[in-house]
Design a protein around this motif. Structure first.
Motif, PDB file in Angstrom:
ATOM      1  N   ARG A 147      44.903  50.908  43.858  1.00  0.00           N
ATOM      2  CA  ARG A 147      44.097  49.780  43.375  1.00  0.00           C
ATOM      3  C   ARG A 147      43.869  48.820  44.530  1.00  0.00           C
ATOM      4  N   GLU A 188      41.800  44.855  45.623  1.00  0.00           N
ATOM      5  CA  GLU A 188      41.151  43.639  45.137  1.00  0.00           C
ATOM      6  C   GLU A 188      39.644  43.845  45.080  1.00  0.00           C
ATOM      7  N   THR A 189      39.042  43.603  43.928  1.00  0.00           N
ATOM      8  CA  THR A 189      37.590  43.666  43.765  1.00  0.00           C
ATOM      9  C   THR A 189      37.189  42.565  42.790  1.00  0.00           C
ATOM     10  N   SER A 246      36.513  41.370  39.375  1.00  0.00           N
ATOM     11  CA  SER A 246      37.131  41.814  38.136  1.00  0.00           C
ATOM     12  C   SER A 246      36.668  40.916  37.000  1.00  0.00           C
ATOM     13  N   SER A 274      37.392  40.371  32.597  1.00  0.00           N
ATOM     14  CA  SER A 274      37.954  40.775  31.306  1.00  0.00           C
ATOM     15  C   SER A 274      36.940  40.493  30.226  1.00  0.00           C
ATOM     16  N   HIS A 290      45.144  49.172  33.130  1.00  0.00           N
ATOM     17  CA  HIS A 290      44.375  48.165  33.875  1.00  0.00           C
ATOM     18  C   HIS A 290      45.299  47.326  34.757  1.00  0.00           C
ATOM     19  N   GLU A 303      37.239  46.192  30.133  1.00  0.00           N
ATOM     20  CA  GLU A 303      37.944  45.546  31.254  1.00  0.00           C
ATOM     21  C   GLU A 303      37.473  46.131  32.582  1.00  0.00           C
ATOM     22  N   PHE A 304      37.155  45.253  33.506  1.00  0.00           N
ATOM     23  CA  PHE A 304      36.858  45.620  34.889  1.00  0.00           C
ATOM     24  C   PHE A 304      37.991  45.065  35.747  1.00  0.00           C
ATOM     25  N   ARG A 305      38.685  45.929  36.472  1.00  0.00           N
ATOM     26  CA  ARG A 305      39.815  45.390  37.229  1.00  0.00           C
ATOM     27  C   ARG A 305      40.134  46.238  38.444  1.00  0.00           C
ATOM     28  N   ASN A 306      40.108  45.597  39.573  1.00  0.00           N
ATOM     29  CA  ASN A 306      40.623  46.217  40.811  1.00  0.00           C
ATOM     30  C   ASN A 306      40.044  47.604  41.075  1.00  0.00           C
ATOM     31  N   PHE A 348      36.838  50.392  35.850  1.00  0.00           N
ATOM     32  CA  PHE A 348      36.603  49.785  34.528  1.00  0.00           C
ATOM     33  C   PHE A 348      36.653  50.878  33.483  1.00  0.00           C
TER      34      PHE A 348
END
Lengths: 277, 277
Positions: free
Chosen positions: A119, A121-122, A124, A126, A224, B246-249, B252
């Protein structure tokens, strides 16, 4: 000298030995026994633990699918865990869980696939905010029903959609929301998170207010949270939410979301479940 | 004598030969080419087709998980399809898709698991009614974007959440609804239904109004329709709905539902997708 600390029941249940890379042996745990075999969540957790312990594992769990081919019986089992492909940022796994049948021949009880990923950092976002619910400290712990051992391994505090008190066929929704954590409390890890995606009682019981035999056929978990979010969650409560979309011809689906108390989405999960009419 | 009819492009793409039970060979199809490999839906459909063609197959598809380990390259591939356990009403499958690398060594491109099941009449309940949307005949067919061949294999009629016209970072929702069917029209089967669960463009493009590289890592399809519901659907339009939670790191999730025009829920689907920041 002091004795080594007694492991948490969850870690005791997940104790595995690895003789060659990817070949594990374990033993079913009476502490997480369901009605006709282990709690499905503990099997999913065992698979996650084995992947995490594989010497070639890169990255952290991103997705996991577990197919319950047959109930495990009390006793030892073996796990074959194979990294079938390793890419720059993802690694793909296949898993087979086997037990010997009465004739001593290995039988597949469970299959699984998983992806671990690096993973980063991008951007993001919720898009499924945690529902407005009362805090866990304001609710009472309840045991869903008696006589099922694994239920005592969790502190569960239903908010809506508890197990019906009256089996009168009068159900009208399949939505359950509850706070949950290990009992006793235990810092969250990927294995525990996978397990907690499977704590929900069969949606058909709630929707029909009718108790029929039911069992998960296949569950998928999308993680996630990375390890930093797990560490931030610690041993706090998780909010679990589960709902069916369709009941049809002996099977229904379930979608689930799990947040921590800070409102961070930790996992989304889906399963398809057999039920008897 | 008349010539044999030309197969539908979908069936041409799914042409497989089976030398021994469960060992198939096929060839990638330019008609379903995506940007850097085949459209993920056609790979899922190929796996369904192989399972359906396995001589030991019992029952109909209930669940399917496909993990895209690496892009297929143009050329032949082989499929190993194994029924690892057969129960009274469910059968569990593992699938591996392989291609030879430039050195001639087999490389896993895709793994999958599936469950086929004997469906039976039971109490049933649809809890996710088809949304109120305009009929497909009142909407125009649109090609999502140019230069991607597989998009021409579908008649898609967006209702809400089309591909953004302006990539201005101004997105606010990830919800897409569209009518779809094969182009030319073709009677629905399990393979086509699996494929149509994967037609949605990356949710991150819509939510951010930003076009970034993205690709499905793992997709799961739960089939709620049996063959009778597929036959009743025929070559009619399907309503597809997709949304991220959810979109995360860098990843998604996407949840999706597919109904026929009569409002019958045919499948629910989920996927986890890589995206570049």
């Amino acid at each position: 000298m002091s004795k080594p600390p007694t492991p948490h029941p969850f870690d005791a249940a997940l104790a595995l030995s690895q003789d060659t890379p990817g070949h594990f042996t374990g033993h079913t745990s009476p502490a997480y026994w369901n009605m006709v075999g282990p709690f499905g969540g503990i099997t999913a957790a065992t698979i996650v633990r084995a992947i995490m312990d594989h010497p070639q594992r890169l990255g952290e769990p991103l997705s996991l699918t577990v197919n319950y081919a047959g109930a495990l019986t009390e006793g030892p089992f073996e796990l074959q865990v194979t990294p079938v492909r390793t890419n720059r940022s993802t690694q793909h796994w296949t898993v087979t869980l086997l037990q010997n049948d009465p004739a001593g021949l290995p039988v597949v009880t469970t299959t699984a696939t998983a992806v671990t990923a690096a993973r980063r950092e991008t951007w993001s976002q919720s898009d499924t905010p945690i529902p407005a619910v009362p805090a866990p400290e304001t609710l009472e712990r309840r045991v869903m029903f008696k006589g099922v051992e694994w239920l005592s391994r969790y502190d569960m505090r239903p908010i809506t959609g508890p197990v019906p008190r009256l089996w009168d066929g009068g159900g009208h929704t399949s939505l359950t929301q509850l706070w949950m954590r290990d009992e006793p409390a235990r810092p969250l890890d990927f294995a525990a998170l996978a397990s907690m995606c499977d704590v929900f009682f069969p949606r058909v019981w709630l929707r029909r207010a009718t108790q029929v035999p039911a069992g998960t056929v296949s569950i998928t978990v999308y993680f996630h949270a990375g390890s930093a979010a797990l560490a931030a969650t610690g041993s706090g409560y998780l909010l679990g939410q589960a709902q069916a979309q369709e009941f049809r011809n002996g099977f229904f689906d379930q979608t689930a979301q799990v947040w921590n108390q800070a409102g961070v989405m930790l996992a989304t999960s889906h399963q398809v479940v057999y039920f008897k009419a």
